[in-house]
Each structure stands twice: as structure tokens, then as C-alpha cells.
Write an enzyme that holds these catalytic residues in place. Structure first.
Site, PDB file in Angstrom:
ATOM      1  N   THR A   1      -1.232 -11.251   2.892  1.00 22.73           N
ATOM      2  CA  THR A   1      -0.167 -12.173   3.331  1.00 22.73           C
ATOM      3  C   THR A   1       1.008 -11.472   4.021  1.00 22.73           C
ATOM      4  OG1 THR A   1       1.084 -12.106   1.264  1.00 22.73           O
ATOM      5  CG2 THR A   1      -0.703 -13.721   1.420  1.00 22.73           C
TER       6      THR A   1
ATOM      7  N   ASP B   1       0.848  -1.205   0.000  1.00 20.63           N
ATOM      8  CA  ASP B   1       0.000   0.000   0.000  1.00 20.63           C
ATOM      9  C   ASP B   1       0.885   1.258   0.000  1.00 20.63           C
ATOM     10  OD1 ASP B   1      -2.126   1.718   0.294  1.00 20.63           O
ATOM     11  OD2 ASP B   1      -2.979   0.728   2.042  1.00 20.63           O
TER      12      ASP B   1
HETATM   13  P1  ADP Z   1      -1.641  -6.928   3.898  1.00 19.33           P
HETATM   14  O1  ADP Z   1      -1.890  -5.873   4.944  1.00 19.33           O
HETATM   15  O2  ADP Z   1      -2.844  -7.144   2.996  1.00 19.33           O
HETATM   16  O3  ADP Z   1      -1.084  -8.180   4.462  1.00 19.33           O
HETATM   17  P2  ADP Z   1       1.028  -6.098   2.947  1.00 19.33           P
HETATM   18  O4  ADP Z   1       1.351  -4.957   2.062  1.00 19.33           O
HETATM   19  O5  ADP Z   1       1.551  -6.080   4.347  1.00 19.33           O
HETATM   20  O6  ADP Z   1      -0.573  -6.222   2.905  1.00 19.33           O
HETATM   21  O7  ADP Z   1       1.505  -7.449   2.273  1.00 19.33           O
HETATM   22  C1  ADP Z   1       0.866  -8.040   1.163  1.00 19.33           C
HETATM   23  C2  ADP Z   1       1.917  -8.678   0.282  1.00 19.33           C
HETATM   24  O8  ADP Z   1       2.503  -7.682  -0.545  1.00 19.33           O
HETATM   25  C3  ADP Z   1       3.074  -9.344   1.040  1.00 19.33           C
HETATM   26  O9  ADP Z   1       3.287 -10.628   0.463  1.00 19.33           O
HETATM   27  C4  ADP Z   1       4.237  -8.398   0.784  1.00 19.33           C
HETATM   28  O10 ADP Z   1       5.478  -9.102   0.754  1.00 19.33           O
HETATM   29  C5  ADP Z   1       3.903  -7.898  -0.595  1.00 19.33           C
HETATM   30  N1  ADP Z   1       4.541  -6.655  -1.048  1.00 19.33           N
HETATM   31  C6  ADP Z   1       5.096  -5.651  -0.326  1.00 19.33           C
HETATM   32  N2  ADP Z   1       5.575  -4.697  -1.141  1.00 19.33           N
HETATM   33  C7  ADP Z   1       5.314  -5.096  -2.426  1.00 19.33           C
HETATM   34  C8  ADP Z   1       5.585  -4.570  -3.726  1.00 19.33           C
HETATM   35  N3  ADP Z   1       6.179  -3.392  -3.900  1.00 19.33           N
HETATM   36  N4  ADP Z   1       5.168  -5.299  -4.816  1.00 19.33           N
HETATM   37  C9  ADP Z   1       4.531  -6.472  -4.668  1.00 19.33           C
HETATM   38  N5  ADP Z   1       4.266  -7.028  -3.471  1.00 19.33           N
HETATM   39  C10 ADP Z   1       4.657  -6.350  -2.362  1.00 19.33           C
END
Ligand code: ADP
Length: 182
Positions: free
Chosen positions: A124, A40
Site C-alpha cells: 500500500t 523494508d
Molecule cells: P510496498 O512497496 O509493499 O508498498 P512500503 O514500505 O512502501 O511497501 O509501504 C507499505 C506500508 O508500510 C505503507 O502503508 C507504509 O505507510 C507502511 N510503513 C512504512 N514504514 C512503516 C513502519 N515503520 N511500520 C509500519 N508500517 C510502515
């Protein structure tokens, strides 16, 4: 790793979703659409303030649903903000909420006539959903949607880090193997 679903392609790649040039990228948002850490934060940083301005206007989104905004400065024209569940013990309907977040994102993309969408592994990270279970739910939900001839031609799961990439690749392979066995 990629498979064909009808006329569409469903694939898993390792990478950073903010660099994707699909019509839309999906954000793992919170229900207040306030931004935060993880993917996010990365999307808002890369896309600029226009995305948050639209999020504020929309105001919020229930868990298991999604809303769409501009892609701001991103290559993707749109961001679909999907709100996945916080994982507690797997007995609070987390699976259904995660599925619905994916289905709603696909519905929004199809309604807008988009051809390609990239998803992260929603829930995740900070939300704690076990990666293999999340991969199974996410891929099956999207596959089923693609079977309905939605007009969407390509869905990419863009996974951050090898463990997530491997979990999604293995689940894709299971789907393919099952199909080969008939
Ligand atoms: P949530 O709160 O839904 O768990 P997160 O952002 O903490 O969301 O994590 C969701 C997934 O996105 C995790 O597997 C994390 O490793 C991944 N993630 C973090 N940054 C990026 C990025 N720039 N591009 C793709 N995936 C990402």
C-alpha cells in the site's frame, strides 16, 4: 480494534512495526530481497546487517510468496519477508498475489510454531495498492487462515498513520458486523 477468530485474536493498531515484540514481523519486501525504502528500509535499519546477510543467501522470492530470516536486533525473533504485487489497474491478478503473500506468511509462521505475527499494510506504499481494498484482502486472508486452527494466537496489523489504521479498523468492524448478523 480487535476481533476474536476461534481462539485467536486479530487486531489493527496504529504504530511502527519495527518495535513489535511478536514472534515475527512481516516485511513488505521486493522480489530481489534487496531492501529499499518504506517499511523494508525501516526493518533493516532497526534489525541490523544480519537480516540482509540471510536475504542475500536466500537470493530472492517470487511475488505472492514469502521467506523467513532471523530478526537480528529486533525484539521479534524472525522477519517474514513477503512480496506483494505492484498495483497497476486491479486487473492483473493483484488481489490473488496480495492474498497469497499473506497466506504464505501465515503458513511459514505456523510451520515454525510461532504464536504471534505482526503485518504491515503490504503493497500500500510504493506499490500503490488502494488501502481499503488491501485491508479487505489482507484481513480476510488472515482470518480464514486463523479459522483453520493454525496454532497462531495473535495477528496484529500495525498501520503507519491514521488513514491506514482507519481503513483496517473499518474492515475489521465489517467482518464483526457480518458475523453478528449471522
Ligand atoms: P510496498 O512497496 O509493499 O508498498 P512500503 O514500505 O512502501 O511497501 O509501504 C507499505 C506500508 O508500510 C505503507 O502503508 C507504509 O505507510 C507502511 N510503513 C512504512 N514504514 C512503516 C513502519 N515503520 N511500520 C509500519 N508500517 C510502515
Amino acid at each position: 480494534m480487535e476481533i476474536k477468530v476461534g481462539n485467536a485474536v486479530l487486531e489493527a493498531v496504529e504504530g511502527d512495526i519495527t518495535g513489535e515484540n511478536t514472534d515475527a514481523i512481516v516485511n513488505a519486501a521486493n522480489s530481489g530481497l534487496r531492501g529499499g525504502g518504506g517499511v523494508d528500509g525501516a526493518i533493516h535499519r532497526a534489525g541490523g546487517p544480519e537480516i540482509m546477510a540471510e536475504c542475500r543467501k536466500i537470493g530472492g522470492c517470487p511475488t505472492g510468496s514469502a521467506v523467513i530470516t532471523t530478526g537480528g536486533n529486533l525484539k521479534a525473533r524472525f522477519v517474514i519477508h513477503a512480496v506483494g504485487p505492484v498495483y497497476r489497474d486491479g486487473k492483473q491478478g493483484e488481489d490473488k498475489l496480495l492474498r497469497n503473500a499473506h497466506v504464505k506468511s501465515m503458513q511459514i509462521a505456523a510451520e515454525r510454531g510461532l504464536k504471534s505475527v505482526s503485518f504491515p499494510a503490504i503493497s500500500t506504499g510504493a506499490y500503490g495498492y488502494p488501502i481499503r481494498e488491501a485491508a479487505k484482502i489482507a484481513l480476510r486472508a488472515v482470518k480464514k487462515f486463523l479459522e483453520s486452527d493454525s496454532g497462531i494466537e495473535r495477528v496484529r496489523f500495525v498501520l503507519f498513520g491514521k488513514p491506514a489504521f482507519e481503513a483496517f479498523s473499518e474492515e475489521l468492524k465489517k467482518i464483526e458486523d457480518k458475523r453478528a448478523r449471522g
